[in-house]
Design a protein around this motif. Structure first.
Motif, short mmCIF file in Angstrom:
data_model
loop_
_atom_site.label_atom_id
_atom_site.label_comp_id
_atom_site.label_asym_id
_atom_site.label_seq_id
_atom_site.Cartn_x
_atom_site.Cartn_y
_atom_site.Cartn_z
N ASP A 330 0.82 -1.20 0.00
CA ASP A 330 0.00 0.00 0.00
C ASP A 330 0.86 1.26 0.00
O ASP A 330 0.48 2.28 -0.60
CB ASP A 330 -0.94 0.00 1.20
CG ASP A 330 -2.05 -1.04 1.07
OD1 ASP A 330 -2.31 -1.48 -0.08
OD2 ASP A 330 -2.64 -1.42 2.09
N VAL A 331 2.00 1.19 0.66
CA VAL A 331 2.94 2.31 0.60
C VAL A 331 3.38 2.54 -0.85
O VAL A 331 3.41 3.67 -1.34
CB VAL A 331 4.16 2.07 1.50
CG1 VAL A 331 5.19 3.19 1.34
CG2 VAL A 331 3.72 1.97 2.96
N PHE A 332 3.69 1.44 -1.54
CA PHE A 332 4.01 1.57 -2.97
C PHE A 332 2.85 2.19 -3.73
O PHE A 332 3.03 3.14 -4.52
CB PHE A 332 4.35 0.20 -3.57
CG PHE A 332 4.28 0.21 -5.08
CD1 PHE A 332 5.35 0.64 -5.83
CD2 PHE A 332 3.12 -0.20 -5.74
CE1 PHE A 332 5.28 0.69 -7.22
CE2 PHE A 332 3.05 -0.18 -7.13
CZ PHE A 332 4.12 0.27 -7.87
N GLY A 333 1.65 1.66 -3.53
CA GLY A 333 0.49 2.09 -4.30
C GLY A 333 0.16 3.56 -4.15
O GLY A 333 -0.21 4.24 -5.12
N HIS A 334 0.30 4.08 -2.93
CA HIS A 334 0.01 5.49 -2.71
C HIS A 334 1.20 6.38 -3.11
O HIS A 334 1.01 7.49 -3.61
CB HIS A 334 -0.35 5.73 -1.25
CG HIS A 334 -1.65 5.10 -0.85
ND1 HIS A 334 -2.86 5.49 -1.38
CD2 HIS A 334 -1.93 4.08 0.02
CE1 HIS A 334 -3.84 4.76 -0.85
NE2 HIS A 334 -3.30 3.90 0.00
N LEU A 464 11.38 2.90 1.63
CA LEU A 464 10.74 2.51 0.37
C LEU A 464 10.36 3.75 -0.43
O LEU A 464 10.61 3.83 -1.64
CB LEU A 464 9.50 1.65 0.65
CG LEU A 464 8.63 1.31 -0.57
CD1 LEU A 464 9.44 0.62 -1.66
CD2 LEU A 464 7.44 0.44 -0.15
N ARG A 465 9.75 4.73 0.22
CA ARG A 465 9.37 5.95 -0.47
C ARG A 465 10.60 6.66 -1.05
O ARG A 465 10.58 7.13 -2.19
CB ARG A 465 8.64 6.89 0.51
CG ARG A 465 7.23 6.45 0.83
CD ARG A 465 6.63 7.24 1.98
NE ARG A 465 6.60 8.68 1.76
CZ ARG A 465 5.68 9.30 1.02
NH1 ARG A 465 4.73 8.60 0.42
NH2 ARG A 465 5.69 10.62 0.90
N TYR A 469 11.52 7.41 -4.94
CA TYR A 469 11.80 8.78 -5.36
C TYR A 469 13.15 8.84 -6.07
O TYR A 469 13.29 9.44 -7.14
CB TYR A 469 11.79 9.68 -4.13
CG TYR A 469 12.21 11.11 -4.41
CD1 TYR A 469 11.37 11.98 -5.10
CD2 TYR A 469 13.45 11.58 -3.97
CE1 TYR A 469 11.77 13.29 -5.35
CE2 TYR A 469 13.84 12.88 -4.20
CZ TYR A 469 13.00 13.73 -4.90
OH TYR A 469 13.40 15.03 -5.15
N THR A 470 14.15 8.20 -5.48
CA THR A 470 15.50 8.22 -6.06
C THR A 470 15.53 7.56 -7.43
O THR A 470 16.17 8.05 -8.36
CB THR A 470 16.48 7.50 -5.11
OG1 THR A 470 16.50 8.18 -3.85
CG2 THR A 470 17.88 7.43 -5.69
N TRP A 494 3.88 7.03 8.15
CA TRP A 494 4.81 6.68 7.07
C TRP A 494 4.89 7.71 5.95
O TRP A 494 5.77 7.63 5.10
CB TRP A 494 4.40 5.33 6.46
CG TRP A 494 3.00 5.32 5.92
CD1 TRP A 494 1.87 5.06 6.60
CD2 TRP A 494 2.61 5.61 4.57
NE1 TRP A 494 0.77 5.16 5.77
CE2 TRP A 494 1.19 5.48 4.53
CE3 TRP A 494 3.30 5.95 3.40
CZ2 TRP A 494 0.48 5.69 3.36
CZ3 TRP A 494 2.58 6.15 2.24
CH2 TRP A 494 1.18 6.03 2.22
N ARG A 495 4.00 8.67 5.91
CA ARG A 495 4.00 9.65 4.82
C ARG A 495 5.04 10.74 5.10
O ARG A 495 4.71 11.87 5.45
CB ARG A 495 2.62 10.27 4.64
CG ARG A 495 1.61 9.31 4.02
CD ARG A 495 0.31 10.04 3.73
NE ARG A 495 -0.72 9.16 3.22
CZ ARG A 495 -0.91 8.88 1.93
NH1 ARG A 495 -0.12 9.42 1.02
NH2 ARG A 495 -1.89 8.08 1.55
#
Length: 645
Positions: A330-334, A464-465, A469-470, A494-495
């Motif tokens: 879900d972190v990936f998805g958002h 992960l975020r 981004y990188t 996590w945001r």
């Protein structure tokens, strides 16, 4: 909870018992079997809707065919629960997918009725064809070979390759196309539309039925009637629909579509097809989740719902006592949506896993920038490569174990051309109850040897975020792998703001003096817990989160090997050729000497169980890491304990 099978099902241990019943009794067997699956899965968990959809087919197959002599191959295996219950495993079915219990998929080592081990899709036709060719070679001309494949699995290239061969192999194989418009998510592509056209053409179906009924009444022999019907039906299909010759164009005799929930029709049809030699395809229409209204209504949700109340349909969730960390998927998805709003070149690709990967969020919000290509991992990778040649920045999200199927494309089409495709490998490492076919154990070894490939793993949601981004920044000019595990992370909040991570750099989590622990990815959280435990023994372990296995952070490694003579590595992946091996290679390259211990997935197939049980089994949970350090520092632990006394 004591679960009892219905009156007829309780009398069936093996298909030989089923065949003692009359055809009229099969309706009750189907009802018993469907209810037994509902009862057990609601209490013990597992895949659900797929097996409910093939109850009648399962009963009909084992009633008509002489299994296991006649060889039945299930595709994927999500739908094989009824098969397992009817083939000697009813009394242990409650252990399905549990540690040391029976597998959630057909498995050759488990039963002679499981003729071929499955877990990934689209293998059934090839396997059954191989069996049929072998039987013909051995003179076993009475032996039947049946492949059951869903319309979702039929989208994969391998299935078409097998169909292409089957049509000219002249082998005795029956392909049953279970058409329910679903895999885990709704099916996509032209094949789905083609099958719908066949199934819903009223003119074709009326004329076909009238033709068969008429010929069945003619005063001629049965074989002649069938041959005549086949020829007339072939002509009929050509007249009614130009597209309805797909399977016949591959030289497969096509029958159907028929109602896959009509047990009497299924039995009669299969008995007829037994007498027709050569390659043939039976098209049946079913409803995934049949017999449980909620599963019929929301088939994706009820593919594998977990534990639930079978009466109310309430799916039980873990009690929430504190803010919960999200799933990595879900972190990936958002996050990909956030990045896509900042960068109009970003696109998302998934091979038939929009829900599992959470790309579904982007597909809903940005439908022209997120694509589900069907169960086609090879196509997904090369499609991504094609997009990348035109300047698009593609996040190709594939489960680690499914990525194995696209290895040539990752190497030939992406790495050799040095295209900056971003591979997000979900379910990397031990995945739990799906077992050996689904563990993402091998992506580090098979990608680490590929030139131009960057390989990373986040320790938490923030990482992960930042890696995502990188990877999409113009400064990245290479294929970029981000691997992360199934399930929840560790950060409820996590945001976090995006930060660039310099490619090939790790970070020091804590300083120490006795041993250096090098972790990759989510296992770093196990190390944090292990360090707390070790400090209670008076030990001072250092901990480094390496983040990248390729390229390695050589500055950190020079620091480690200059200061520590004992080093322990931890990874959620295969030890052979993995992260720990990369550390050994570094040590050898620069002539360092140290006592090294590598923790990870050993060189054996790990079966199914809860992830925590499997981490413990493999020895790299927090307890296993602490035990590994104590073993390396045995004398120091003994002295410390003596002093404290």
């Amino acid at each position: 909870m004591d679960i009892t099978a219905g009156q007829l099902l309780s009398q069936i241990q093996y298909p030989s018992d089923l065949r003692k019943l009359t055809k009229e009794q099969l309706h009750q067997v189907c009802d018993d079997l469907r209810q037994y699956i509902i009862d057990v899965v609601s209490v013990h968990g597992g895949h659900f809707a797929a097996s409910l959809g093939v109850v009648e087919l399962t009963v009909a197959l084992h009633y008509v065919y002489n299994t296991p002599y006649d060889q039945l191959v299930w595709d994927v295996g999500h739908q094989a629960y009824g098969h397992k219950i009817l083939t000697g495993r009813k009394d242990v079915f409650h252990t399905n997918r549990k540690f040391n219990g029976i597998s959630g998929f057909p498995k050759r080592a488990e039963s002679e009725y499981d003729t071929f081990g499955v877990g990934h899709s689209s293998t059934s036709i090839s396997a059954a064809l191989g069996m049929a060719i072998a039987s013909a070679y051995k003179g076993e001309h009475d032996r039947q070979h049946i492949a059951v494949i869903g319309d979702g699995a039929m989208t994969a290239g391998m299935a078409f390759e097998a169909l292409n061969h089957a049509g000219v192999a002249n082998a005795n194989v029956l392909i049953i196309l279970n058409d329910n418009c679903m895999s885990i998510d709704p099916n996509v592509g032209a094949l789905k539309e083609y099958l719908t056209d066949i199934s819903t053409s009223p003119t074709y179906n009326r004329l076909r039925d009238e033709t068969w009924n008429l010929l069945g009444k003619l005063p001629v022999g049965k074989k002649f009637t069938r041959d005549m019907a086949s020829k007339l039906e072939a002509g009929l299909k050509g007249m009614v629909s130009k597209s309805s010759n797909l399977f016949e164009s591959l030289k497969l005799r096509y029958f159907g579509p028929i109602d896959g929930h009509n047990i009497t029709k299924l039995v009669d049809t299969l008995q007829d097809l037994k007498d027709i030699p050569g390659p043939k395809l039976l098209h049946i229409s079913t409803v995934k989740g049949k017999g449980y209204a909620l599963a019929e209504k929301d088939q994706t949700k009820w593919h594998a719902p977990g534990l639930f109340d079978k009466i109310t349909g309430e799916i039980f969730k873990k009690p929430v006592t504190a803010p919960q960390a999200p799933k990595y998927q879900d972190v990936f998805g958002h996050t990909i949506i956030e990045l896509a709003e900042m960068n109009d070149k970003i696109m998302g690709i998934t091979p038939a896993m929009p829900s599992g990967s959470s790309l579904k969020f982007m597909m809903e919000k940005m439908p022209n920038r997120a694509i589900d290509v069907g169960i086609c991992e090879q196509h997904a990778v090369t499609l991504s490569a094609g997009l990348a040649t035109q300047g698009m920045q593609v996040f190709c999200n594939i489960y680690s174990s499914f990525f194995q199927r696209a290895y040539d494309q990752a190497l030939h089409d992406v790495a050799i051309q040095n295209l900056p495709v971003i591979f997000c490998l979900d379910r990397a490492g031990l995945v739990g109850e799906d077992g050996a076919t689904h563990h993402g154990a091998y992506d580090i070894p098979f990608m680490r040897c590929v030139p131009n490939m960057v390989i990373s793993a986040p320790m938490n949601e923030e990482e992960l975020r930042n890696l995502m981004y990188t990877a999409q920044l113009p400064s990245n000019e290479h294929p970029f792998v981000i691997r992360y595990p199934r399930g929840e992370g560790v950060m409820p909040e996590w945001r976090t703001p995006f930060k660039e991570i310099k490619i090939g750099t790790g970070r020091k989590i804590r300083d120490g003096r006795d041993v250096a622990i090098l972790s990759l990815g989510h296992t770093g959280n196990f190390v944090v817990e292990a360090c707390k435990d070790l400090m209670n023994d008076g030990l001072q372990p250092a901990h480094y989160d390496m983040r990248f296995v390729k390229p390695l952070d050589e500055a950190i490694l020079h620091e480690v090997f200059s200061q520590y003579d004992k080093v322990l590595t931890v990874e959620d992946g295969a030890i052979q050729g993995g992260f720990g091996t990369a550390i050994l290679e570094f040590m050898a390259k620069y002539g360092y000497k140290a006592d090294i211990k590598i923790l990870g997935i050993p060189d054996e197939l790990i079966e199914h169980g809860k992830p925590a049980e499997l981490y413990r089994l493999c020895g790299y949970d927090a307890k296993g890491i602490a035990e590994g350090v104590r073993e390396m520092l045995k004398s120091k632990v003994t002295v410390s304990a003596t002093t404290s006394v």
